[in-house]
Enzyme design. Structure first.
Site, PDB file in Angstrom:
ATOM      1  N   ASP A  60       0.940  -1.021  -0.169  1.00 24.39           N
ATOM      2  CA  ASP A  60       0.121  -0.231   0.016  1.00 24.39           C
ATOM      3  C   ASP A  60       0.931   1.061   0.109  1.00 24.39           C
ATOM      4  OD1 ASP A  60      -1.871   1.948   0.512  1.00 24.39           O
ATOM      5  OD2 ASP A  60      -2.692   1.486   2.218  1.00 24.39           O
ATOM      6  N   VAL A  61       0.993   2.059  -1.109  1.00 24.57           N
ATOM      7  CA  VAL A  61       1.818   2.907  -1.313  1.00 24.57           C
ATOM      8  C   VAL A  61       1.452   4.409  -0.240  1.00 24.57           C
ATOM      9  CG1 VAL A  61       2.234   2.675  -3.658  1.00 24.57           C
ATOM     10  CG2 VAL A  61       0.412   4.087  -2.958  1.00 24.57           C
ATOM     11  N   TYR A 154      -9.844  16.089  -5.522  1.00 27.40           N
ATOM     12  CA  TYR A 154      -8.656  15.470  -6.692  1.00 27.40           C
ATOM     13  C   TYR A 154      -7.934  16.501  -7.193  1.00 27.40           C
ATOM     14  CZ  TYR A 154      -6.953  12.927 -10.571  1.00 27.40           C
ATOM     15  OH  TYR A 154      -6.255  12.260 -11.428  1.00 27.40           O
TER      16      TYR A 154
END
Length: 263
Positions: A60-61, A154
């Protein structure tokens, strides 16, 4: 098309099992690189890595431990690290402009889109220094250089990524480490979700993952430190021309050793 020879070089691609990531993995392998594919999707990472004779890394980055461990694994198994594509990213999925904010979802967005880029760059730089330099390309978005009213959160993360790449690129330029951001328009991947039907109904052109992979190649070949490159359907990847800002002495940058908040 810009050319670059990666024979004997080693690359790491985050989000490498997905649409853009897998296309970039294939492109880098075609250019001669040995490629490590990092993704949370174990089956996908192994599938893409196997197709190019690469190495799959599962993680999981957004976890602070993942990127340092991935870089260490790449150096141990493949002997070096020369190119890093910090590509993993997710959509906001909520407006983020009212009191209905889903905090857990927001934190996940920032973790993947922003934190992972910081963790990845900080982990990769020492490895690149050991090779005398290298290239880092960060997948941002056109939402990183213009407003996307349909997804303010975003937009926030991608503006952050572009700003980070521009500053980090200048900070590391003297060490032969080139950091660049790539800002594609809308790409035909799973990230579009149900919106893909709306694009189709409006006959709105979309980039393909292959288009973005070709743009990554251009950045690796011709990119200068701290640039943000744009790519739109039917066009070639080009460096975005940011306007200067007014300031002291015609917009001079502050001294390089200034770090805000340092005690």
């Amino acid at each position: 098309m810009s050319t670059v020879d990666l024979t004997g070089r080693v690359a790491l691609v985050t989000g490498g099992a997905g649409g853009i990531g897998s296309a970039v993995v294939r492109r880098l392998a075609k250019l001669g690189a040995r490629v490590a594919v990092l993704d949370l999707d174990a089956a996908g990472a192994h599938r893409v890595a196997s197709a190019v004779g690469g190495t799959a890394i599962i993680g999981d980055v957004a976890d602070p431990a993942t990127m340092p461990a991935a870089v260490a694994q790449v150096e141990e198994e493949l002997g070096r690290l020369d190119v890093v594509h910090l590509n993993a990213g997710i959509g906001g999925g909520q407006a983020g402009v009212d009191d209905a904010l889903d905090v857990a979802r927001y934190r996940k967005l920032v973790g993947v889109n922003v934190d992972h880029v910081v963790y990845g760059l900080c982990a990769a730089v020492p490895a690149l220094r050991r090779q005398g330099g290298g290239k880092i390309v960060i997948t941002a978005s056109l939402a990183g250089i213009t407003a996307m009213p349909s997804d303010p959160l975003y937009t926030l993360t991608k503006h952050a990524v572009v700003g980070y790449a521009r500053a980090a690129g200048q900070a590391l330029a003297g060490e032969n480490i080139t950091v660049s951001a790539l800002c594609p328009g809308f790409v035909d991947t799973l990230l579009l979700g149900a919106a893909k039907e709306e694009f189709a109904a409006a006959s709105f052109p979309l980039l393909t993952p292959s288009d973005v992979a070709e743009a990554v190649q251009s950045v690796l070949s011709d990119g200068e430190p701290g640039e943000a490159w744009i790519i739109q359907p039917g066009g070639k990847a080009t460096a975005y021309d940011f306007r200067g800002v007014p300031g002291v002495g015609g917009g001079r940058l502050p001294p390089r050793n200034v770090v805000l908040g340092r005690i």
